[in-house]
Design an enzyme around this catalytic site. Structure first.
Site, PDB file in Angstrom:
ATOM      1  CG  ASP A 190      11.021  10.245   0.835  1.00 36.07           C
ATOM      2  OD1 ASP A 190      12.119  10.536   0.322  1.00 36.07           O
ATOM      3  OD2 ASP A 190      10.751  10.474   2.033  1.00 36.07           O
ATOM      4  CG  ASP A 191       7.001   6.945   0.122  1.00 33.49           C
ATOM      5  OD1 ASP A 191       7.974   6.865   0.885  1.00 33.49           O
ATOM      6  OD2 ASP A 191       5.911   7.453   0.453  1.00 33.49           O
ATOM      7  CG  HIS A 216      12.174   5.896   2.291  1.00 34.57           C
ATOM      8  ND1 HIS A 216      12.419   6.787   3.315  1.00 34.57           N
ATOM      9  CD2 HIS A 216      10.849   6.035   1.993  1.00 34.57           C
ATOM     10  CE1 HIS A 216      11.301   7.425   3.616  1.00 34.57           C
ATOM     11  NE2 HIS A 216      10.332   6.977   2.838  1.00 34.57           N
ATOM     12  CG  HIS A 222       7.210   3.526   3.744  1.00 28.78           C
ATOM     13  ND1 HIS A 222       6.175   4.109   4.455  1.00 28.78           N
ATOM     14  CD2 HIS A 222       7.886   4.544   3.178  1.00 28.78           C
ATOM     15  CE1 HIS A 222       6.230   5.420   4.323  1.00 28.78           C
ATOM     16  NE2 HIS A 222       7.259   5.718   3.556  1.00 28.78           N
ATOM     17  CG  HIS A 236       6.097  11.486  -1.228  1.00 28.21           C
ATOM     18  ND1 HIS A 236       5.983  12.745  -0.675  1.00 28.21           N
ATOM     19  CD2 HIS A 236       6.410  10.647  -0.201  1.00 28.21           C
ATOM     20  CE1 HIS A 236       6.217  12.667   0.628  1.00 28.21           C
ATOM     21  NE2 HIS A 236       6.477  11.408   0.941  1.00 28.21           N
TER      22      HIS A 236
END
Length: 223
Positions: free
Chosen positions: A29-30, A80, A84, A175
């Site tokens: 993620d991210d 995603h 965020h 991540h």
């Protein structure tokens, strides 16, 4: 409990685990993030592993070369959101802007329009779930988080403890992003994640697990 493709399932016993092949879904993620994503890609290549990258739209626009590198290596890209934001605090208009903006940014960076979705920090509600489903997304959270174990117990012990929780069909969260390219987001160091990843992949290999994408694990579950 986690919400995975619309089904509430036990975090430590994936649905159908007794019949699934020995494969796990590795997810990041991210990102993309030029500080960490290249290292993650290099480690995945070394272990011949694949993963699903849930990309943040503003990061994808800032680093389209990394989106292309993920795709070239055989990984898949999920949505995603645009920047965020916490979707559980937004109304339907805000949720729509985040999901559509994220998808538009990812496609502008050269990826296929994503069909997989993960809400930031796993925070969702009825509005988010309804909109994501209406847009044709499958929503995936996770069973275990690499950083949770590593930050609590250290890199080596944390990986050992995580591996004890893994079974066929487990979705592992990690991540590759430490910085969201938008105001108001702190910088998070992911050096421990990069250090832990080879140990995780080696441990999975010793246990005869294949680390791959969510889509591949879904396909294997059907065979």
């Amino acid at each position: 409990m986690s919400l995975i493709a619309g089904l509430a399932i036990d975090r430590h016993r994936p649905a159908g685990a007794a019949t699934l092949p020995r494969a796990v879904a590795l997810t990041f993620d991210d990102g993309p993030d030029p500080t960490y994503t290249p290292d993650v890609l290099r480690i995945l290549r070394r272990f011949r592993a694949n993963a699903t990258f849930f990309a943040v739209g503003v990061n994808a626009l800032a680093h389209p070369d990394l989106i292309q590198a993920c795709l070239k290596a055989g990984h898949e890209i999920g949505n995603h959101t645009l920047d965020h934001d916490d979707l559980s605090r937004l109304d339907r208009t805000g949720v729509a802007a985040q999901l559509r903006g994220g998808a538009d940014a990812i496609t502008a960076a050269g990826a296929p329009r994503p069909r997989l979705f993960r809400p930031p920090k796993g925070r969702s509600d009825a509005i988010v779930a309804e909109f994501a489903e209406a847009q044709g997304y499958e929503t995936f959270l996770w069973h275990v988080c690499l950083e949770h174990f590593v930050h609590r117990a250290g890199v080596e012990q944390g990986v050992r403890e995580l591996l004890e929780e893994v079974g066929p069909g487990t979705i592992i969260l990690a991540h590759d992003g430490g910085h969201i390219e938008a105001p108001g987001h702190p910088v998070v160091r992911r050096a421990a994640t990069v250090a832990a990843l080879p140990l995780l992949l080696e441990g999975l290999r010793r246990r005869h697990y294949r680390a791959t994408t969510i889509t591949t694990v879904k396909g294997l579950a059907r065979t």
